[in-house]
Design a protein around this motif. Structure first.
Motif, mmCIF file in Angstrom:
data_model
loop_
_atom_site.group_PDB
_atom_site.id
_atom_site.type_symbol
_atom_site.label_atom_id
_atom_site.label_comp_id
_atom_site.label_asym_id
_atom_site.label_seq_id
_atom_site.Cartn_x
_atom_site.Cartn_y
_atom_site.Cartn_z
ATOM 1 N N GLY A 97 23.098 13.125 -12.641
ATOM 2 C CA GLY A 97 24.490 12.955 -12.247
ATOM 3 C C GLY A 97 25.425 13.915 -12.956
ATOM 4 N N ILE A 155 22.726 14.753 -6.935
ATOM 5 C CA ILE A 155 23.582 13.663 -7.423
ATOM 6 C C ILE A 155 23.583 12.506 -6.426
ATOM 7 N N ASN A 176 22.319 8.910 -7.490
ATOM 8 C CA ASN A 176 23.242 7.783 -7.349
ATOM 9 C C ASN A 176 22.553 6.632 -6.616
ATOM 10 N N VAL A 204 30.819 10.967 -4.051
ATOM 11 C CA VAL A 204 30.153 12.145 -4.615
ATOM 12 C C VAL A 204 30.798 13.434 -4.111
ATOM 13 N N ASN A 228 34.133 13.961 -5.429
ATOM 14 C CA ASN A 228 34.124 14.061 -6.885
ATOM 15 C C ASN A 228 35.013 12.999 -7.544
#
Length: 207
Positions: free
Chosen positions: A110, A118, A122, A157, A160
């Protein structure tokens, strides 16, 4: 290392899910097995299985595409906050060292991985914790919401969301310390922050 085999049904499901969530299959579109099978170059069987799963997840109703509403998103997260919070408490008691290491690796990715890495980390982070509940009924409920969960995961994600991985790290640390109460609280706060971030983006997109 050999590539992981992905069944045709799973590939078809992910493609059709993404077509719905990105608007390639707009709301109200009639879902036709033969047409999708031809477009994806597969038989009707994996398409039929994919549609069945998407019906369970609420993205297809009466053979037509629907899109999650704000109420759907809130309802999904109310359930996740309850169930994943409880799962985090269980994880603090029951996770083995190998699973703790896997959680730690998810946190590391991550912080350092690509967007796709990521996303996968996640998903894996939450999956490990949900499985720790050892409650098949709860796991099944979460599984039936996977498309809406995926929509949120992609949003937090790709846009951000601040502190996303830092929160994962604190949840991991509480689980590693075997502090179930703290792990549950941190997971609830984490998911609430996800919800508020996504609703904010949804509100901005409608202005």
């Amino acid at each position: 290392m050999a590539e992981k085999f992905i069944p045709a049904y799973r590939q078809s499901y992910e493609i059709i899910r993404d077509m719905i969530l990105n608007g390639a299959l707009p709301q109200g579109t009639k879902v036709v097995e033969e047409k999708l099978a031809a477009e994806l170059g597969v038989s009707r069987t994996p398409i039929r299985e994919s549609i069945r799963k998407l019906e369970q997840e609420g993205l297809i109703v009466n053979k037509k595409v629907v899109t999650p509403t704000e109420k759907d998103l809130r309802n999904t997260f109310q359930v996740r906050i309850l169930l994943e919070g409880y799962s985090a408490r269980c994880a603090a008691t029951y996770l083995r060292d190998t699973e703790l290491q896997a959680l730690q690796e998810c946190v590391r990715i991550g912080h350092t991985g690509s967007i796709d890495e990521i996303m996968s980390a996640n998903e894996r982070f939450h999956e490990i914790i949900v499985q720790a509940s050892n409650n098949a009924a709860m796991i099944d409920i979460i599984d039936r919401m996977q498309s809406v969960i995926y929509l949120f995961r992609r949003t937090v994600v790709y846009y951000n969301r601040p502190f996303l991985i830092d929160e994962h790290e604190r949840i991991y640390e509480a689980i590693q310390a075997r502090d179930g109460q703290q792990a549950e609280l941190l997971m609830q706060q984490h998911l609430q922050a996800d919800l508020e971030f996504c609703l904010h983006l949804l509100s901005d997109s409608r202005k």
